[in-house]
Design a protein around this motif. Structure first.
Motif, short mmCIF file in Angstrom:
data_model
loop_
_atom_site.label_atom_id
_atom_site.label_comp_id
_atom_site.label_asym_id
_atom_site.label_seq_id
_atom_site.Cartn_x
_atom_site.Cartn_y
_atom_site.Cartn_z
N GLU A 120 0.84 -1.20 0.00
CA GLU A 120 0.00 0.00 0.00
C GLU A 120 0.87 1.25 0.00
O GLU A 120 2.08 1.18 0.27
CB GLU A 120 -0.93 0.01 1.22
N LEU A 141 -3.86 3.14 0.65
CA LEU A 141 -4.55 2.23 -0.26
C LEU A 141 -3.55 1.56 -1.18
O LEU A 141 -2.42 2.02 -1.34
CB LEU A 141 -5.62 2.97 -1.06
N PRO A 142 -3.96 0.46 -1.84
CA PRO A 142 -3.08 -0.16 -2.83
C PRO A 142 -2.83 0.83 -3.98
O PRO A 142 -3.74 1.58 -4.37
CB PRO A 142 -3.88 -1.37 -3.31
N SER A 144 -2.73 0.45 -7.10
CA SER A 144 -3.63 0.24 -8.23
C SER A 144 -4.96 0.98 -8.03
O SER A 144 -5.53 1.53 -8.98
CB SER A 144 -3.89 -1.25 -8.45
N GLU A 145 -5.46 1.02 -6.78
CA GLU A 145 -6.70 1.74 -6.49
C GLU A 145 -6.49 3.25 -6.63
O GLU A 145 -7.38 3.97 -7.10
CB GLU A 145 -7.20 1.40 -5.09
N LEU A 146 -5.34 3.71 -6.20
CA LEU A 146 -5.03 5.14 -6.36
C LEU A 146 -5.00 5.52 -7.83
O LEU A 146 -5.61 6.52 -8.25
CB LEU A 146 -3.67 5.43 -5.72
N TYR A 148 -6.39 4.17 -10.35
CA TYR A 148 -7.70 4.07 -10.98
C TYR A 148 -8.45 5.39 -10.92
O TYR A 148 -9.27 5.70 -11.80
CB TYR A 148 -8.51 2.96 -10.29
N LYS A 149 -8.15 6.20 -9.89
CA LYS A 149 -8.84 7.47 -9.69
C LYS A 149 -8.24 8.62 -10.50
O LYS A 149 -8.81 9.71 -10.56
CB LYS A 149 -8.82 7.87 -8.21
N SER A 171 0.13 2.06 -15.98
CA SER A 171 -1.28 2.43 -15.84
C SER A 171 -1.63 3.73 -16.56
O SER A 171 -2.71 3.84 -17.15
CB SER A 171 -1.63 2.57 -14.35
#
Length: 228
Positions: A120, A141-142, A144-146, A148-149, A171
């Motif tokens: 994270e 947060l991970p 990848s989740e960051l 994505y935003k 990404s």
């Protein structure tokens, strides 16, 4: 205003002494997380070289986190002790906002990232036209989740950006911009700008309320919750 500002939220220990809008001195070194003795000696060194004592200061500033649990705790406890002994006001600020201050007047959003371990990151997204203005809440947060935003060209900065650079590039492609390596460490002198702004607005923190902003529960807290 004579202001002493401390940051120990990562492996980088940083202490700055500012006199009004002048940086009188700054100590910055990349250490392990057991830095209590070095921190106090560096504070003493800066003040001694400037011919000052803690009693001569007008205020203190401190990075409240997020970051290393031990590091943040040491920094906050040190400032609390100094402020209590000398009866000085304290201003606190986000460690991630302080890191984003390394990129003032950026035309793109700045994403400040610390490695939070456990796959994270601690991350904060800021507009840095002047002082950093949060575009979202600091979070853990991970990565990848960051990512994505994030849809727009963004400058990534900090140890977290270094660790996850390949993932960020995969990404976001050309939308991923990276700060020079020399800017990836948080600096107490940047935090001094945030502390001075808070002090000018009268936004001091009572010592009874001066606590770290960890964001993520500690291992002890998680164990306690799991035992219920």
């Amino acid at each position: 205003m004579k202001l002493l500002t401390i940051d120990t939220s990562t492996n980088t220990c940083s202490v700055a002494l500012t006199l009004g809008e002048r940086l009188a001195g700054e100590y910055l070194v990349d250490l392990d997380r057991t830095l209590t003795n070095r921190l106090l000696s560096c504070v003493d060194m800066l003040l001694t070289d400037a011919g000052l004592t803690v009693a001569d200061l007008d205020a203190l500033g401190v990075a409240l986190g997020p970051g290393s649990f031990t590091g943040v705790r040491v920094g906050v406890a040190t400032v609390k002790g100094l402020a209590l002994a000398a009866a000085k006001p304290v201003a606190g600020f986000s460690s991630l906002a302080m890191l984003a201050m390394n990129l003032p007047w950026s035309s793109c959003p700045v994403c400040a990232m610390f490695d939070a371990r456990k796959k994270e990151v601690y991350a904060g997204l800021y507009s840095c036209r002047t002082l950093p203005e949060p575009l979202d809440k600091d979070a853990v947060l991970p990565p990848s989740e960051l990512l994505y935003k994030i849809n727009d060209p963004t400058i990534f900065i900090g140890e977290g950006a270094v660790k996850y650079r390949d993932l960020i590039t995969a990404s976001l492609g050309d939308k991923a911009l990276f700060a020079p390596w020399s800017l990836n460490q948080p600096r107490a002198s940047a935090g001094a700008l945030l502390a001075a702004e808070a002090l000018a607005k009268g936004e001091t923190i009572p010592l009874a309320d001066l606590n770290p902003a960890y964001i993520r529960p500690s291992e002890a807290e998680l164990a306690k919750l799991a035992s219920r």
